[in-house]
Design a protein around this motif. Structure first.
Motif, short mmCIF file in Angstrom:
data_model
loop_
_atom_site.label_atom_id
_atom_site.label_comp_id
_atom_site.label_asym_id
_atom_site.label_seq_id
_atom_site.Cartn_x
_atom_site.Cartn_y
_atom_site.Cartn_z
N VAL A 28 32.50 76.79 116.12
CA VAL A 28 33.55 76.61 115.13
C VAL A 28 32.85 76.39 113.79
CG1 VAL A 28 35.51 75.22 114.39
CG2 VAL A 28 35.10 75.61 116.83
N PRO A 29 32.97 77.34 112.87
CA PRO A 29 32.26 77.21 111.59
C PRO A 29 33.00 76.32 110.60
CG PRO A 29 33.52 79.21 111.57
CD PRO A 29 33.72 78.58 112.93
N SER A 30 32.26 75.85 109.62
CA SER A 30 32.91 75.17 108.49
C SER A 30 33.68 76.22 107.71
CB SER A 30 31.86 74.50 107.59
OG SER A 30 31.09 75.50 106.94
N THR A 31 34.51 75.79 106.80
CA THR A 31 35.29 76.72 105.97
C THR A 31 34.36 77.64 105.20
OG1 THR A 31 37.05 75.09 105.77
CG2 THR A 31 37.01 76.85 104.13
N ARG A 32 33.30 77.09 104.65
CA ARG A 32 32.36 77.88 103.84
C ARG A 32 31.59 78.87 104.71
NH1 ARG A 32 31.56 77.83 98.31
NH2 ARG A 32 29.42 78.23 97.72
N THR A 33 31.16 78.44 105.88
CA THR A 33 30.45 79.34 106.80
C THR A 33 31.36 80.45 107.29
OG1 THR A 33 29.01 77.52 107.50
CG2 THR A 33 29.09 79.46 108.92
N ASP A 34 32.61 80.12 107.55
CA ASP A 34 33.58 81.14 107.97
C ASP A 34 33.73 82.20 106.88
OD1 ASP A 34 35.58 82.39 109.60
OD2 ASP A 34 37.12 81.38 108.42
N ALA A 35 33.81 81.77 105.63
CA ALA A 35 33.93 82.72 104.52
C ALA A 35 32.70 83.61 104.44
CB ALA A 35 34.13 81.97 103.21
N LEU A 36 31.53 83.04 104.63
CA LEU A 36 30.30 83.82 104.59
C LEU A 36 30.25 84.83 105.75
CD1 LEU A 36 27.50 84.44 103.45
CD2 LEU A 36 26.61 82.59 104.87
N LEU A 37 30.58 84.40 106.95
CA LEU A 37 30.57 85.30 108.10
C LEU A 37 31.57 86.44 107.92
CD1 LEU A 37 30.21 82.74 111.00
CD2 LEU A 37 28.51 84.42 110.27
N GLU A 70 31.73 73.40 96.22
CA GLU A 70 32.62 73.16 97.35
C GLU A 70 33.11 71.72 97.31
OE1 GLU A 70 32.84 73.90 102.14
OE2 GLU A 70 30.90 73.66 101.20
N ASP A 71 34.36 71.53 97.61
CA ASP A 71 34.96 70.21 97.66
C ASP A 71 34.20 69.33 98.67
OD1 ASP A 71 36.61 68.00 97.87
OD2 ASP A 71 38.29 69.09 98.73
N PRO A 72 33.68 68.18 98.27
CA PRO A 72 32.91 67.35 99.19
C PRO A 72 33.73 66.83 100.37
CG PRO A 72 33.20 66.23 97.09
CD PRO A 72 33.75 67.60 96.94
N GLN A 74 35.77 68.68 102.03
CA GLN A 74 36.05 69.79 102.92
C GLN A 74 35.33 69.62 104.26
OE1 GLN A 74 38.33 72.33 102.36
NE2 GLN A 74 38.00 72.61 104.54
N ALA A 75 34.11 69.15 104.25
CA ALA A 75 33.38 68.95 105.51
C ALA A 75 34.11 67.97 106.41
CB ALA A 75 31.96 68.48 105.23
N SER A 76 34.66 66.94 105.84
CA SER A 76 35.42 65.96 106.61
C SER A 76 36.68 66.59 107.19
CB SER A 76 35.78 64.77 105.73
OG SER A 76 36.57 63.85 106.44
N ARG A 77 37.36 67.39 106.39
CA ARG A 77 38.56 68.08 106.88
C ARG A 77 38.20 69.07 107.98
NH1 ARG A 77 39.83 67.96 101.28
NH2 ARG A 77 39.14 70.09 101.01
N ASP A 78 37.06 69.77 107.79
CA ASP A 78 36.62 70.71 108.83
C ASP A 78 36.35 69.99 110.14
OD1 ASP A 78 36.79 72.90 107.15
OD2 ASP A 78 34.65 72.94 106.69
N LEU A 79 35.71 68.84 110.06
CA LEU A 79 35.40 68.08 111.26
C LEU A 79 36.66 67.58 111.95
CD1 LEU A 79 33.15 67.00 113.03
CD2 LEU A 79 33.05 64.98 111.56
N SER A 80 37.63 67.14 111.18
CA SER A 80 38.87 66.62 111.77
C SER A 80 39.68 67.74 112.44
CB SER A 80 39.72 65.89 110.73
OG SER A 80 40.21 66.78 109.77
N ARG A 81 39.47 69.00 112.02
CA ARG A 81 40.18 70.12 112.66
C ARG A 81 39.80 70.25 114.13
NH1 ARG A 81 38.94 75.51 109.61
NH2 ARG A 81 36.89 74.91 110.35
N LEU A 82 38.59 69.85 114.46
CA LEU A 82 38.11 70.01 115.84
C LEU A 82 38.88 69.17 116.83
CD1 LEU A 82 34.29 70.13 115.22
CD2 LEU A 82 35.86 72.03 115.49
N GLU A 83 39.60 68.16 116.37
CA GLU A 83 40.40 67.33 117.26
C GLU A 83 41.46 68.15 117.98
OE1 GLU A 83 42.04 64.17 114.97
OE2 GLU A 83 40.07 63.38 114.41
N TYR A 84 41.87 69.25 117.39
CA TYR A 84 42.94 70.07 117.95
C TYR A 84 42.47 71.09 118.98
CZ TYR A 84 45.52 67.99 114.17
OH TYR A 84 46.09 67.10 113.31
N LEU A 85 41.17 71.27 119.10
CA LEU A 85 40.65 72.26 120.06
C LEU A 85 40.56 71.71 121.45
CD1 LEU A 85 37.86 74.07 118.05
CD2 LEU A 85 40.13 74.88 118.61
#
Length: 85
Positions: A28-37, A70-72, A74-85
Motif C-alpha cells: 500500500v503506497p503513500s499518496t505521493r508514491t502512488d502518484a509517482l507509480l 507535500e503536506d506533512p 499526509q503521511a499520518s493520514r496515509d498510515l491511518s488509511r491502513l486501518e480499513y484494510l
C-alpha cells in the motif's frame, strides 16, 4: 523496470494496493508514491504503455519533484488509511 510494468493497481475502499502477480507480494503506497507509480506507468499521451522506459520514470519523478511541497500530515493520514484494510 520490468517490475514496474508487472504491478497491478487495485483500490479497496479508496485505498490503492499494488500487486505483483508473479510473486506473492503487495504493498500500500503513500499518496505521493502512488502518484509517482501511476505517472511511471503512463506514457506522455496519458495511455498505459506496454513498457516503462528509464525516460518515463525520470520524467515522472521530475514532474512529481517539481509539484511542490507535500503536506506533512499526509503521511499520518496515509498510515491511518491502513486501518480499513
Amino acid at each position: 523496470m520490468q517490475w514496474l510494468t508487472r504491478l497491478q493497481r487495485i483500490e479497496h475502499a479508496g485505498i490503492p494496493v499494488y500487486i505483483d502477480p508473479e510473486q506473492p507480494s503487495w504493498f500500500v503506497p503513500s499518496t505521493r508514491t502512488d502518484a509517482l507509480l501511476r505517472a511511471c506507468q503512463h506514457d506522455s499521451s496519458g495511455h498505459t504503455s506496454g513498457h516503462t522506459s528509464g525516460y518515463a520514470v525520470a520524467a515522472a519523478a521530475t514532474v512529481l519533484a517539481e509539484s511542490g511541497y507535500e503536506d506533512p500530515e499526509q503521511a499520518s493520514r496515509d498510515l491511518s488509511r491502513l486501518e480499513y484494510l
